[in-house]
Design a protein around this motif. Structure first.
Motif, short mmCIF file in Angstrom:
data_model
loop_
_atom_site.label_atom_id
_atom_site.label_comp_id
_atom_site.label_asym_id
_atom_site.label_seq_id
_atom_site.Cartn_x
_atom_site.Cartn_y
_atom_site.Cartn_z
N GLY A 148 1.93 -19.96 58.56
CA GLY A 148 1.84 -20.41 57.17
C GLY A 148 2.73 -21.60 56.86
O GLY A 148 3.01 -21.89 55.70
N THR A 149 3.18 -22.32 57.91
CA THR A 149 4.06 -23.47 57.70
C THR A 149 3.36 -24.80 57.92
O THR A 149 4.00 -25.85 57.85
CB THR A 149 5.28 -23.38 58.63
OG1 THR A 149 4.83 -23.35 59.99
CG2 THR A 149 6.11 -22.14 58.33
N LEU A 150 2.07 -24.78 58.19
CA LEU A 150 1.32 -26.01 58.42
C LEU A 150 1.09 -26.72 57.09
O LEU A 150 0.58 -26.12 56.14
CB LEU A 150 -0.03 -25.68 59.08
CG LEU A 150 -0.89 -26.87 59.49
CD1 LEU A 150 -0.22 -27.62 60.65
CD2 LEU A 150 -2.26 -26.39 59.93
N PRO A 151 1.49 -27.99 56.98
CA PRO A 151 1.27 -28.71 55.73
C PRO A 151 -0.23 -28.82 55.44
O PRO A 151 -1.04 -28.98 56.35
CB PRO A 151 1.85 -30.10 56.00
CG PRO A 151 2.66 -29.99 57.23
CD PRO A 151 2.15 -28.80 57.99
N THR A 152 -0.59 -28.71 54.18
CA THR A 152 -1.99 -28.80 53.78
C THR A 152 -2.18 -29.90 52.75
O THR A 152 -1.22 -30.35 52.12
CB THR A 152 -2.48 -27.47 53.19
OG1 THR A 152 -1.67 -27.15 52.05
CG2 THR A 152 -2.38 -26.33 54.21
N THR A 153 -3.42 -30.33 52.61
CA THR A 153 -3.79 -31.34 51.63
C THR A 153 -5.06 -30.87 50.94
O THR A 153 -5.98 -30.37 51.59
CB THR A 153 -4.06 -32.69 52.33
OG1 THR A 153 -2.89 -33.07 53.05
CG2 THR A 153 -4.42 -33.77 51.35
N ALA A 154 -5.13 -31.06 49.63
CA ALA A 154 -6.32 -30.68 48.88
C ALA A 154 -7.48 -31.61 49.22
O ALA A 154 -7.28 -32.80 49.45
CB ALA A 154 -6.02 -30.74 47.38
N VAL A 155 -8.68 -31.06 49.27
CA VAL A 155 -9.86 -31.86 49.56
C VAL A 155 -9.99 -33.01 48.56
O VAL A 155 -10.33 -34.14 48.93
CB VAL A 155 -11.13 -30.98 49.58
CG1 VAL A 155 -12.38 -31.82 49.70
CG2 VAL A 155 -11.06 -29.96 50.71
N ALA A 156 -9.72 -32.75 47.30
CA ALA A 156 -9.82 -33.80 46.28
C ALA A 156 -8.89 -34.97 46.60
O ALA A 156 -9.27 -36.13 46.40
CB ALA A 156 -9.49 -33.22 44.90
N ASP A 157 -7.71 -34.68 47.14
CA ASP A 157 -6.78 -35.75 47.52
C ASP A 157 -7.33 -36.56 48.69
O ASP A 157 -7.20 -37.79 48.72
CB ASP A 157 -5.41 -35.17 47.89
CG ASP A 157 -4.69 -34.56 46.70
OD1 ASP A 157 -5.04 -34.89 45.54
OD2 ASP A 157 -3.79 -33.72 46.93
N LEU A 158 -7.93 -35.87 49.66
CA LEU A 158 -8.52 -36.57 50.79
C LEU A 158 -9.68 -37.45 50.37
O LEU A 158 -9.82 -38.59 50.83
CB LEU A 158 -8.99 -35.57 51.86
CG LEU A 158 -7.89 -34.79 52.56
CD1 LEU A 158 -8.51 -33.75 53.48
CD2 LEU A 158 -6.99 -35.72 53.33
#
Length: 96
Positions: free
Chosen positions: A74-84
């Protein structure tokens, strides 16, 4: 002018063709790749190759074990699809 990948792999770990993809996959996954490719209609073959190329790139990623561990922890950085999507649009890249 041609589009260039943001993080190019020099040389590319997996050639973007059926032979290169199959060589990067292990036994069962290679058979599934061939099964899907052979079952695909001509207009679907490119999509099958593209999807399996991504899988092969992930399978051959030298940091793959570290990324998998981070995802499971649970430490993997994530990005919202809307941001991408917004980033791609700002860069003038296609959004499918």
């Amino acid at each position: 002018m041609t589009a260039q990948p943001i993080h190019p792999h020099q040389p590319e770990r997996v050639p973007r063709n059926a032979e290169g993809i199959a060589a990067a996959l292990s036994g069962e996954r290679r058979m599934e790749f061939y099964r899907q490719l052979l079952a695909a209609a001509p207009e679907q073959a490119e999509g099958v190759l593209r999807g399996w190329w991504c899988e092969a790139m992930l399978d051959t990623d030298p940091a793959g074990d570290r990324l998998t561990a981070a995802a499971l922890d649970g430490t993997l950085p994530t990005t919202a699809v809307a941001d991408l999507v917004a980033r791609r649009q700002e860069a003038g890249l296609p959004v499918e």
